[in-house]
Design a protein around this motif. Structure first.
Motif, PDB file in Angstrom:
ATOM      1  N   ALA A  74      37.967  63.894   4.952  1.00 52.25           N
ATOM      2  CA  ALA A  74      38.678  63.869   3.378  1.00 52.25           C
ATOM      3  C   ALA A  74      37.479  62.992   2.692  1.00 52.25           C
ATOM      4  O   ALA A  74      37.172  63.348   1.567  1.00 52.25           O
ATOM      5  N   GLU A  78      35.486  64.508  -0.376  1.00 50.78           N
ATOM      6  CA  GLU A  78      35.413  63.983  -1.690  1.00 50.78           C
ATOM      7  C   GLU A  78      34.683  63.093  -2.201  1.00 50.78           C
ATOM      8  O   GLU A  78      34.413  63.167  -3.343  1.00 50.78           O
ATOM      9  N   ASP A  80      46.629  59.968   5.282  1.00 47.77           N
ATOM     10  CA  ASP A  80      46.367  59.600   3.732  1.00 47.77           C
ATOM     11  C   ASP A  80      46.426  58.081   3.519  1.00 47.77           C
ATOM     12  O   ASP A  80      45.712  57.561   2.655  1.00 47.77           O
ATOM     13  N   GLU A 129      43.876  64.957  -6.732  1.00 43.13           N
ATOM     14  CA  GLU A 129      43.790  66.303  -6.277  1.00 43.13           C
ATOM     15  C   GLU A 129      44.009  66.399  -4.626  1.00 43.13           C
ATOM     16  O   GLU A 129      43.431  65.766  -4.023  1.00 43.13           O
ATOM     17  N   ASP A 130      45.087  67.619  -4.306  1.00 40.29           N
ATOM     18  CA  ASP A 130      45.290  67.854  -3.040  1.00 40.29           C
ATOM     19  C   ASP A 130      46.077  66.708  -2.327  1.00 40.29           C
ATOM     20  O   ASP A 130      46.404  66.813  -1.150  1.00 40.29           O
ATOM     21  N   ASP A 163      49.730  64.910  -1.261  1.00 43.82           N
ATOM     22  CA  ASP A 163      51.338  65.347  -1.311  1.00 43.82           C
ATOM     23  C   ASP A 163      51.885  64.776  -2.410  1.00 43.82           C
ATOM     24  O   ASP A 163      51.981  63.584  -2.468  1.00 43.82           O
ATOM     25  N   THR A 216      51.204  70.075  -2.590  1.00 46.68           N
ATOM     26  CA  THR A 216      49.977  69.388  -2.957  1.00 46.68           C
ATOM     27  C   THR A 216      49.620  69.392  -4.502  1.00 46.68           C
ATOM     28  O   THR A 216      50.075  70.113  -5.057  1.00 46.68           O
ATOM     29  N   PRO A 274      47.634  70.412  -7.795  1.00 49.31           N
ATOM     30  CA  PRO A 274      46.376  71.251  -7.857  1.00 49.31           C
ATOM     31  C   PRO A 274      45.267  70.424  -8.383  1.00 49.31           C
ATOM     32  O   PRO A 274      44.197  71.181  -8.581  1.00 49.31           O
TER      33      PRO A 274
END
Length: 707
Positions: A242, A246, A334, A401-402, A404, A418, A420
């Motif tokens: 991730a 990102e 996360d 973004e994305d 939860d 999630t 948008p």
């Protein structure tokens, strides 16, 4: 040393560990294994010792429920010159035998005036994310760090378990081998690949070496290195992906086989060249293994560090059983991603109040201030509305973004939705409401929202119809899972003109072959997996059975035989999907079914796991079940049912009554597409695959991951 043939599917970690134990017992004539329920046919709570007591009956012993007694006996065996492995059923219970580890086994090495070998390994399944609750989910590693003459290891998907266990037994000091339970159903990494886009290399020795995981083509450079023991590997690797996607950052992983004493020499050059270093572990903070790692790093490469070592742990809490609470307590992907991003300063949310100018000097319009809408998605075909179970982000908080944002409960699963887009969260629907598909849940605003009261919950009308009929003695409200089942059944009977055919199959040959295969592989599987495999094998010959009606004249055939399987363990009926069955081994399918049963217990299915089936199988193995009439799960066209294995007597060649094991296979089918003759042919082919030796052999070996 355990090896796997190149080109075959990598084994599950549990299978790999089982094979390693079998190899050790073949090579070590004085090796013993003790534990609760480790003997066949049970083979331990997680089936790691399956087959050992059958192969080595004099050296594998199921013991009474006394961790102190088990460890005392095993320590005595080791002190007397034998070798011993102990299985603690759940790592939490090692606390009951702590005295034997601290005051007997470890001290016996040096308290007699000379070095005395104590070849003892204590295996401990640890960790959460399985819904087992406070007393079966802990990670107690930190309580054993720093004990003289005690080595600590952790199972990983990189390291050869046989080499690690064999080396631990040869060191002459007792050892604890921690096995994170989430690894058991994962596959081993091999051939230098750790999933899409990542490679790994092994550094150091087999017993104390490291696995270095890095993005392809970026072996020498790392913005951050995450030190992760085996049970944290997949979560840390997901966070690394991730951060790369990102922020374009190169995040590497280092995973040791031996936690203590820790040998940093093989990885010091990598660590000294990293921008930042993080240590992740599932246990709680305070006196941790991660703190010990940080201490060693400060001693060795203080001048090379660009900042403090980041120590990440689970919350200071008991571990809940409820999945949505458990995930908040335990360190996850996360948490790792957010902590690394924040400490490195890679992501700073935009500032400013409503009406102020953006950094570009352009004034935000009213339309922009309304933000991006977060609406209720369509999660399945059965429900038109979903329950808002929990908001995962505080009202007014910044959301990436994305990330939860909210948990919605369907009739079969709880699904995290999630964001948008990035923005400040403005909730619209409060927890406990049941909005319909497409309804506005929240907005993601470019500026912090004002404090707005949540929408009031509509009160139920205070009206009692005067029917003149006496009220019921009690009222039972169907839960959401049963309401979903009711909707599916009603839709099936309303829309599908179903036919039904049943056939009887002899399964003596299949059950005998499965028994032999279990002994050879150590894997646990049975007739249900075989029937699922046999159903999927009909995909090429009977493609319409794996389709759905597009209109009155057109059938869309599935791209692969994805098979739904009924699971009901008392918390409601679920039909999760085993995907690409034709490409998977029986052991793989068995692991998937076990995972489904665990998720049914905790009601932890995702919507994706419950959708996409091309055909379904209804499993009904309870004794005495002769025949089951399944329904057709719209939009599918067929469901196969399997009753329990029964026994009937037939006259043998000499006229003597002979017992034969049989099972009834039923097929419900959409008569608009499939006719009775085709249904009989389809069931007959399944029967042949279970009865005929050549067909059965092909079925059992197809997709096999045996070495």
């Amino acid at each position: 040393m355990t090896t796997v043939a190149v080109g075959t599917v990598a084994p599950r970690v549990a299978e790999h560990l089982n094979r390693a134990l079998h190899t050790l017992f073949r090579n070590e004539e004085r090796l013993h294994l003790l534990g609760e329920d480790v003997s066949d046919p049970y083979g331990g709570a997680f089936k790691i010792t399956k087959g050992l007591s059958t192969g080595f009956p004099d050296r594998v012993l199921s013991t009474p429920l006394s961790e102190g007694g088990i460890l005392g006996v095993a320590g005595g065996l080791a002190l007397a010159g034998d070798k011993a492995i102990v299985e603690i059923m759940f790592g939490d219970f090692i606390a009951l035998g702590f005295d034997q580890v601290l005051n007997f086994a470890s001290k016996s090495v040096s308290m007699y005036g000379r070095e005395v070998p104590v070849p003892l390994v204590v295996r401990c399944p640890v960790g959460g994310n399985r819904g087992y609750g406070p007393t079966h989910s802990q990670s107690p590693q930190k309580h054993f760090v720093g004990i003289p003459n005690l080595a600590l290891y952790e199972l990983s998907p990189y390291h050869d378990a046989g080499a690690v266990l064999g080396s631990a037994l040869k060191q002459g000091v007792p050892a604890v081998f921690f096995e994170d339970k989430v690894l058991y159903t994962r596959r081993m990494y091999r051939d230098g690949r750790a999933g899409d886009g990542y490679r790994y290399e092994m550094l150091g020795t087999a017993d104390s070496g490291w696995a270095h995981t890095f993005p392809e083509g970026e072996r020498a450079t790392a913005d951050v290195i995450v030190i992760a023991p085996g049970g944290m590997v997949h979560r840390a690797l997901d966070a690394a992906r991730a951060l790369r996607d990102e922020h374009g950052r190169s995040v590497h992983l280092l995973t040791p086989s031996r936690l203590y004493p820790l040998d940093l020499e093989p990885v010091l050059p990598l660590l000294a060249g990293a921008g930042r270093i993080a240590v992740v572990e599932e246990g709680t903070a305070g006196g941790t293994w991660g703190a010990e790692v940080a201490r060693l790093l400060y001693e060795r490469i203080w001048s090379s560090l660009t900042g403090p070592v980041i120590l990440l742990n689970s919350a200071d809490s008991i571990i809940p059983t409820a999945p949505h609470l458990e995930s908040r307590v335990l360190l996850g992907r996360d948490h790792i991603e957010a902590a690394v991003r924040t400490s490195a300063g890679w992501d700073v949310p935009p500032q400013g109040a409503a009406g102020e100018q953006a950094a570009s000097g352009v004034r935000l319009t009213d339309e922009a201030l309304e933000g991006v809408a977060l609406t209720v998605p369509k999660l399945n075909n059965n429900d038109t509305s979903y329950l808002v179970v929990e908001w995962l982000v505080e009202d007014g908080a910044w959301v990436d973004e994305d990330a939860d944002v909210v948990s919605l409960e369907t009739s079969k699963a709880v699904e995290d939705i999630t964001a948008p887009a990035s923005g400040y969260l403005q909730r619209i629907v409060p927890e406990g409401e049941e909005p319909g598909v497409g309804a506005l849940l929240a907005r993601l605003l470019p500026q912090p929202p004002g404090q707005a009261a949540p929408a009031p919950r509509a009160a139920a009308p205070d009206v009692v119809p005067a029917t003149g009929i006496p009220g019921p003695a009690a009222v039972h409200t169907l839960d959401r899972a049963q309401q979903g089942t009711a909707a599916v059944v009603a839709k099936s009977h309303r829309e599908v003109p179903a036919g039904f055919t049943v056939i009887r199959a002899d399964v003596d040959a299949a059950l005998d072959a499965l028994g032999r295969l279990e002994e050879e592989t150590g894997a646990a599987f049975g007739l249900p997996e075989t029937v699922i495999k046999a159903v999927a094998a009909g995909y090429e010959e009977f493609p319409l059975f794996f389709g759905s009606l597009v209109d009155e004249r057109t059938v869309a055939v599935a791209d692969a035989p994805h098979v739904g399987v009924t699971v009901d363990v008392g918390g409601g009926l679920y039909v999760p999907v085993v995907r690409d069955v034709a490409e998977r081994s029986l052991a793989d399918i068995a692991d998937t079914l076990m995972d489904f049963r665990m998720k049914a217990l905790t009601q932890d299915f995702s919507a994706a796991e419950l959708n996409g089936g091309a055909i379904s199988v209804s499993l009904n193995p309870d004794p005495g079940v002769v025949l089951v009439h399944p329904i057709v799960l719209w939009p599918q066209l067929c469901m196969v049912s399997m009753g329990a294995v029964g026994e009937e007597y037939r006259a043998g060649q000499d006229g003597t009554p002979t017992p034969v094991r049989t099972v009834h296979l039923g097929l419900a089918y959409d008569h608009r597409v499939i006719n009775g003759r085709d249904a009989v042919l389809f069931l007959t082919r399944i029967k042949a695959r279970l009865e005929q030796p050549d067909e059965l052999r092909t079925l059992l070996e197809d997709g096999s991951d045996r070495p």
